[in-house]
Design an enzyme around this catalytic site. Structure first.
Site, short mmCIF file in Angstrom:
data_model
loop_
_atom_site.label_atom_id
_atom_site.label_comp_id
_atom_site.label_asym_id
_atom_site.label_seq_id
_atom_site.Cartn_x
_atom_site.Cartn_y
_atom_site.Cartn_z
N TRP A 96 0.87 -1.18 0.00
CA TRP A 96 0.00 0.00 0.00
C TRP A 96 0.92 1.24 0.00
CZ3 TRP A 96 -5.49 -0.34 1.83
CH2 TRP A 96 -5.95 -1.67 1.93
N ASP A 131 -12.88 6.89 3.86
CA ASP A 131 -13.28 6.19 5.08
C ASP A 131 -14.24 6.96 5.98
OD1 ASP A 131 -13.28 3.78 6.42
OD2 ASP A 131 -11.67 4.36 7.77
N ASP A 169 -13.17 0.38 -0.45
CA ASP A 169 -14.26 1.09 0.25
C ASP A 169 -14.87 2.24 -0.52
OD1 ASP A 169 -13.63 -0.62 2.31
OD2 ASP A 169 -13.17 0.93 3.78
N TRP A 215 -21.60 -6.68 3.63
CA TRP A 215 -21.68 -5.22 3.67
C TRP A 215 -22.74 -4.72 2.70
CZ3 TRP A 215 -16.77 -1.76 2.49
CH2 TRP A 215 -17.10 -0.41 2.68
N ASN A 243 -11.49 -8.08 4.97
CA ASN A 243 -12.58 -8.68 5.72
C ASN A 243 -12.37 -10.18 5.89
OD1 ASN A 243 -15.72 -9.29 6.31
ND2 ASN A 243 -15.27 -7.12 6.65
N TRP A 286 -15.37 -6.42 11.96
CA TRP A 286 -14.32 -6.26 10.96
C TRP A 286 -12.99 -5.79 11.55
CZ3 TRP A 286 -12.71 -1.34 11.46
CH2 TRP A 286 -13.61 -0.43 12.04
N ASP A 320 -6.21 -3.30 12.28
CA ASP A 320 -7.32 -2.62 11.63
C ASP A 320 -7.63 -1.28 12.28
OD1 ASP A 320 -8.03 -4.69 9.73
OD2 ASP A 320 -8.78 -5.84 11.42
#
Length: 346
Positions: A96, A131, A169, A215, A243, A286, A320
């Site tokens: 990332w 987010d 997301d 979700w 997830n 989650w 998380d």
């Protein structure tokens, strides 16, 4: 309820950046990645089985947090723990890249991957208004900043083989109403442009994120956002990022969503779904749920024409968020990583 809220930036590459700074503009050429059959020398160090990293086309970061933890535990005499953690360290996980300057990390990864003719797995995660103000709130400050960032991201990949999961997301938060309506048009535009920018790379595959079946329960509710974001020009969509939904439930959902999109392909994040989702108390299920396990090791051998790969998109062992005693989102958490590894079935 969001399927993930985490900040992962691939810090394991930081120690390699100095070595590539002067060569950042001279990315090494790569051959088309293959999927060689593992030899006896490439056996899984834990179970003596073929190493998934050898059987998959994806690059393994030799200086990831997990790899450095293995070396540290070996030095400390924690041999059994180090051996178990190799289930993470020896397998490919996504990078990332940094939110300020993604280029150096990507260049370092592609140069190292070129040595073994592997494909880098990357996550672009910097969309504005990210987010919804939760654990990984933030993102680029405005649309132009994001365009510059994704441009640097794509330029750093160049012609190297790469698979990019685009903005976890971002579309599910439109579908569930979390992202305010006034940001929807801009988000669709930026994602659509990002698909085109990334796909300009000769060997770049792009998967738009589509959440998970726990979700956005009805696939059609995410199908239209995917269409507006350019799914027709991408390589497909991603499911279960960060997830814990089982492969079976995700594949069933993926098939329905694929049907809605004219047969679109997809990938599944199987990094932490070996034990399925948390049962019982579902509060923040989650976020660092206890008792979870590593899932299917990364592979393109899926026995499904539309499922392109099982990938470890979430970096196993990174928190998380500050729930259940965890550190800041995206921070390496060795105790949690060890739990995932010791409970793994493969």
């Amino acid at each position: 309820m969001s399927g993930r809220r985490t900040m992962s930036r691939g810090f394991g590459l930081l120690s390699t950046l100095a070595a590539v700074t002067l060569a950042a503009a001279l990315t090494a050429g790569c051959s088309t990645p293959g999927s060689p059959s593992p030899t006896a020398a490439e056996a899984d160090p834990v179970r003596g089985e073929p190493a998934p990293s050898a059987a998959s086309p994806y690059w393994v970061d030799p200086d990831s947090d997990a790899a450095r933890q293995v070396r540290a535990w070996d030095r400390e005499g924690r041999k059994d723990d180090a051996k178990a953690l190799r289930r993470i360290a020896d397998r490919p996980v996504a990078l990332w890249p940094a939110w300020d300057a993604p280029g150096p990390e990507i260049v370092a990864a592609t140069k190292d991957a070129a040595r073994t003719k592997k494909t880098v797995l990357l996550v672009a995660y910097n969309i504005p208004h990210r987010d919804c103000g939760l654990y990984s709130a933030g993102g680029a400050k405005d649309a132009d900043t994001y365009r510059s960032w994704i441009g640097e991201f794509a330029d750093a990949i160049g012609d190297a083989p790469a698979t990019v999961v685009l903005e976890p997301d971002a579309l599910p938060h439109i579908a569930d109403g979390c992202t305010p309506p006034e940001h929807h048009a801009e988000r669709y535009q930026l994602l659509s442009e990002a698909v085109d920018t990334l796909k300009a790379g000769a060997r770049t595959k792009v998967y738009l994120d589509a959440g998970n079946p726990d979700w956005i329960v009805e696939p059609e509710k995410i199908a239209e956002p995917l269409r507006r974001a350019g799914i027709d020009r991408a390589d497909g969509f991603s499911l279960n990022v960060s997830n814990f939904q089982s492969n079976e439930s995700v594949k069933e959902y993926g098939a329905l969503l694929s049907d809605s999109l004219g047969g679109a392909h997809y990938v599944i994040d199987s990094s932490r779904n070996g034990g399925g989702p948390l049962t019982g108390d579902r509060s923040e299920a989650w976020c660092n749920p206890p008792g979870r396990a590593l899932g299917t090791p990364p592979t393109t051998d899926t026995r499904d024409d539309r499922l392109d790969a099982y990938l470890w998109i979430k970096r196993p062992g990174e928190s998380d968020g500050t729930c259940r005693g965890g550190p800041e989102a995206g921070t390496w958490w060795p105790e949690y990583a060890l739990g995932l590894a010791t409970r793994a079935k493969s």
